[in-house]
Write a protein that holds these residues in place. Sequence first.
Motif, PDB file in Angstrom:
ATOM      1  N   THR A  41       0.426  -1.069  -0.221  1.00 56.36           N
ATOM      2  CA  THR A  41      -0.227  -0.085  -0.088  1.00 56.36           C
ATOM      3  C   THR A  41       0.207   1.458  -0.441  1.00 56.36           C
ATOM      4  OG1 THR A  41      -1.432  -0.901   0.945  1.00 56.36           O
ATOM      5  CG2 THR A  41      -1.863   0.759   1.174  1.00 56.36           C
ATOM      6  N   ASN A  42       0.943   2.004  -0.995  1.00 59.47           N
ATOM      7  CA  ASN A  42       1.486   3.180  -1.476  1.00 59.47           C
ATOM      8  C   ASN A  42       3.120   2.563  -1.133  1.00 59.47           C
ATOM      9  OD1 ASN A  42      -0.799   4.922  -1.840  1.00 59.47           O
ATOM     10  ND2 ASN A  42      -1.189   5.187   0.989  1.00 59.47           N
ATOM     11  N   GLY A  43       3.825   1.711  -1.856  1.00 60.95           N
ATOM     12  CA  GLY A  43       5.222   1.056  -1.430  1.00 60.95           C
ATOM     13  C   GLY A  43       5.386   0.182   0.165  1.00 60.95           C
ATOM     14  N   PHE A  44       4.250   0.272   1.073  1.00 64.51           N
ATOM     15  CA  PHE A  44       4.454   0.204   2.084  1.00 64.51           C
ATOM     16  C   PHE A  44       3.836  -1.170   2.327  1.00 64.51           C
ATOM     17  CE2 PHE A  44       3.378  -0.570   6.948  1.00 64.51           C
ATOM     18  CZ  PHE A  44       5.076  -0.197   7.484  1.00 64.51           C
ATOM     19  N   PRO A  45       4.755  -2.479   2.914  1.00 60.25           N
ATOM     20  CA  PRO A  45       4.545  -3.969   2.622  1.00 60.25           C
ATOM     21  C   PRO A  45       3.435  -3.983   3.656  1.00 60.25           C
ATOM     22  CG  PRO A  45       6.623  -3.649   4.232  1.00 60.25           C
ATOM     23  CD  PRO A  45       6.036  -2.289   2.953  1.00 60.25           C
ATOM     24  N   ASN A  46       2.651  -4.792   3.749  1.00 62.13           N
ATOM     25  CA  ASN A  46       1.057  -5.626   4.503  1.00 62.13           C
ATOM     26  C   ASN A  46       0.586  -6.158   4.501  1.00 62.13           C
ATOM     27  OD1 ASN A  46       0.922  -2.617   6.278  1.00 62.13           O
ATOM     28  ND2 ASN A  46      -0.768  -1.892   4.104  1.00 62.13           N
ATOM     29  N   GLY A  47      -0.011  -6.871   5.288  1.00 57.52           N
ATOM     30  CA  GLY A  47      -0.314  -8.176   5.045  1.00 57.52           C
ATOM     31  C   GLY A  47       1.084  -9.258   5.653  1.00 57.52           C
ATOM     32  N   ASN A  48       1.989  -9.023   6.337  1.00 54.79           N
ATOM     33  CA  ASN A  48       3.038  -9.777   6.459  1.00 54.79           C
ATOM     34  C   ASN A  48       2.938 -11.300   6.734  1.00 54.79           C
ATOM     35  OD1 ASN A  48       4.842  -7.858   5.516  1.00 54.79           O
ATOM     36  ND2 ASN A  48       5.845  -7.068   7.670  1.00 54.79           N
ATOM     37  N   SER A  49       3.930 -12.264   5.992  1.00 52.68           N
ATOM     38  CA  SER A  49       3.481 -13.688   7.047  1.00 52.68           C
ATOM     39  C   SER A  49       3.417 -14.062   7.408  1.00 52.68           C
ATOM     40  CB  SER A  49       4.570 -14.539   5.552  1.00 52.68           C
ATOM     41  OG  SER A  49       5.717 -14.261   6.055  1.00 52.68           O
ATOM     42  N   CYS A  50       4.544 -13.763   9.176  1.00 52.54           N
ATOM     43  CA  CYS A  50       4.637 -13.852  10.591  1.00 52.54           C
ATOM     44  C   CYS A  50       3.266 -12.943  10.684  1.00 52.54           C
ATOM     45  CB  CYS A  50       5.851 -12.426  10.941  1.00 52.54           C
ATOM     46  SG  CYS A  50       5.287 -10.981  10.366  1.00 52.54           S
ATOM     47  N   TRP A  76       1.774 -17.972  -1.903  1.00 53.63           N
ATOM     48  CA  TRP A  76       1.968 -19.459  -0.910  1.00 53.63           C
ATOM     49  C   TRP A  76       2.561 -18.645   0.195  1.00 53.63           C
ATOM     50  CZ3 TRP A  76       6.728 -19.512   0.597  1.00 53.63           C
ATOM     51  CH2 TRP A  76       7.858 -19.101  -0.393  1.00 53.63           C
ATOM     52  N   TRP A  77       2.219 -19.564   1.311  1.00 48.87           N
ATOM     53  CA  TRP A  77       2.681 -19.536   2.674  1.00 48.87           C
ATOM     54  C   TRP A  77       3.255 -20.864   3.415  1.00 48.87           C
ATOM     55  CZ3 TRP A  77       1.112 -21.118   7.393  1.00 48.87           C
ATOM     56  CH2 TRP A  77       1.684 -20.325   8.324  1.00 48.87           C
ATOM     57  N   ARG A  78       4.159 -19.729   4.098  1.00 51.54           N
ATOM     58  CA  ARG A  78       5.232 -21.461   4.914  1.00 51.54           C
ATOM     59  C   ARG A  78       5.518 -20.810   6.073  1.00 51.54           C
ATOM     60  NH1 ARG A  78       9.667 -23.562   1.114  1.00 51.54           N
ATOM     61  NH2 ARG A  78      10.214 -21.414   1.981  1.00 51.54           N
ATOM     62  N   GLY A 206       8.445  -8.663   4.294  1.00 57.24           N
ATOM     63  CA  GLY A 206       7.363  -9.552   4.225  1.00 57.24           C
ATOM     64  C   GLY A 206       7.345 -10.848   4.830  1.00 57.24           C
ATOM     65  N   ASN A 207       8.965 -10.977   5.307  1.00 55.29           N
ATOM     66  CA  ASN A 207       9.088 -12.254   5.874  1.00 55.29           C
ATOM     67  C   ASN A 207       9.913 -11.642   7.086  1.00 55.29           C
ATOM     68  OD1 ASN A 207       9.154 -14.074   3.668  1.00 55.29           O
ATOM     69  ND2 ASN A 207      10.911 -13.386   2.529  1.00 55.29           N
TER      70      ASN A 207
END
Length: 321
Positions: A41-50, A76-78, A206-207
């Motif tokens: 969102t506007n260059g900011f990562p959201n919804g991170n895997s953690c 995918w998600w791990r 995101g990780n």
Amino acid sequence: MLLATVWFHVLWFLTEPDYVFCEYCNVADRRQTSHSSSYNTNGFPNGNSCNAVDGKPSQVYDDGTCVHTALETDPWWRVDLGNTYTVDHINISVRSDNPGYKHYKKFSNVSITVDDNYCADYSGPPEFSTIHKPITLTCASGAIGRHLKMIRQVPNDNFQFCEVKVFAILPSCGDPLEDWMCGSLCYNASAKTNTCPETTATVNSGNTGTAGSGDCMCPCSSIGTSVLMNVTKDELLEQLLKIIDDIKIDPDQTSLAKSKFTCAEDNRPSAQAIGSMGVIALIGVVTIIVLMDLDRYIRGIKQVKKLFVKLRKMAFGKKKN
């Protein structure tokens, strides 16, 4: 015979030395995670895997507790469980916010594996009436491994969900063994507390990473103190009393009190004249009312005088010569 059988099993239960209590343990709690991409969102990562293993039950994306990938094929998600386990079942919570946009339907056509061993499939999507309850998927026998992976098999779409719990049967459930950091959550494994890393953290890709690695965002690291979970009861009470003292209202500082202090006597001739004229007018009105009823008052006085004379004659009789 039935009673004897029951007592036999009770005695065996109490005396068998190799018998241990087992329970379902969430082996994904605050473990290292990754996913194919992160929604921006506007260059900011959201919804991170953690976010899926942070232990927060919220199913609202804006609370920062849900996973959200970008549009892609087979997102995918791990999660790295940290050890090899036989996975019994999995609970997945989907998004429940903004139902009109049907975010909950982004959990569908999902295939789950444990170290490439088949665990379960979920065609979905869930029914709207069930989105506040977790989806429970039982793994097939042989789902043994360390890395659990979920793939959403779609040509061009995103993958969204909020919390994942991976259950294995263990003698007892322990705390996570490694440092862990996600957003503003920073878990210190040795102290078993949520403390901030010493290094300045940055926005991650995101990780998750280990605490202090600098690949996650931890706003509390900028002040170098523990988050609220590390505050003792006495310290929390002290802070609460300080807040109460700060917001306490001083009666002398209210607008009403201040207006009394700022009001001054009006010594202007016009104001004084108005006051005097008002008193004179009031006296004039009262005088007029009295004069209008003066005749009535005089007649009343005469009648009262006659009444007193009659009462005196009745009490003492006529005066003798």
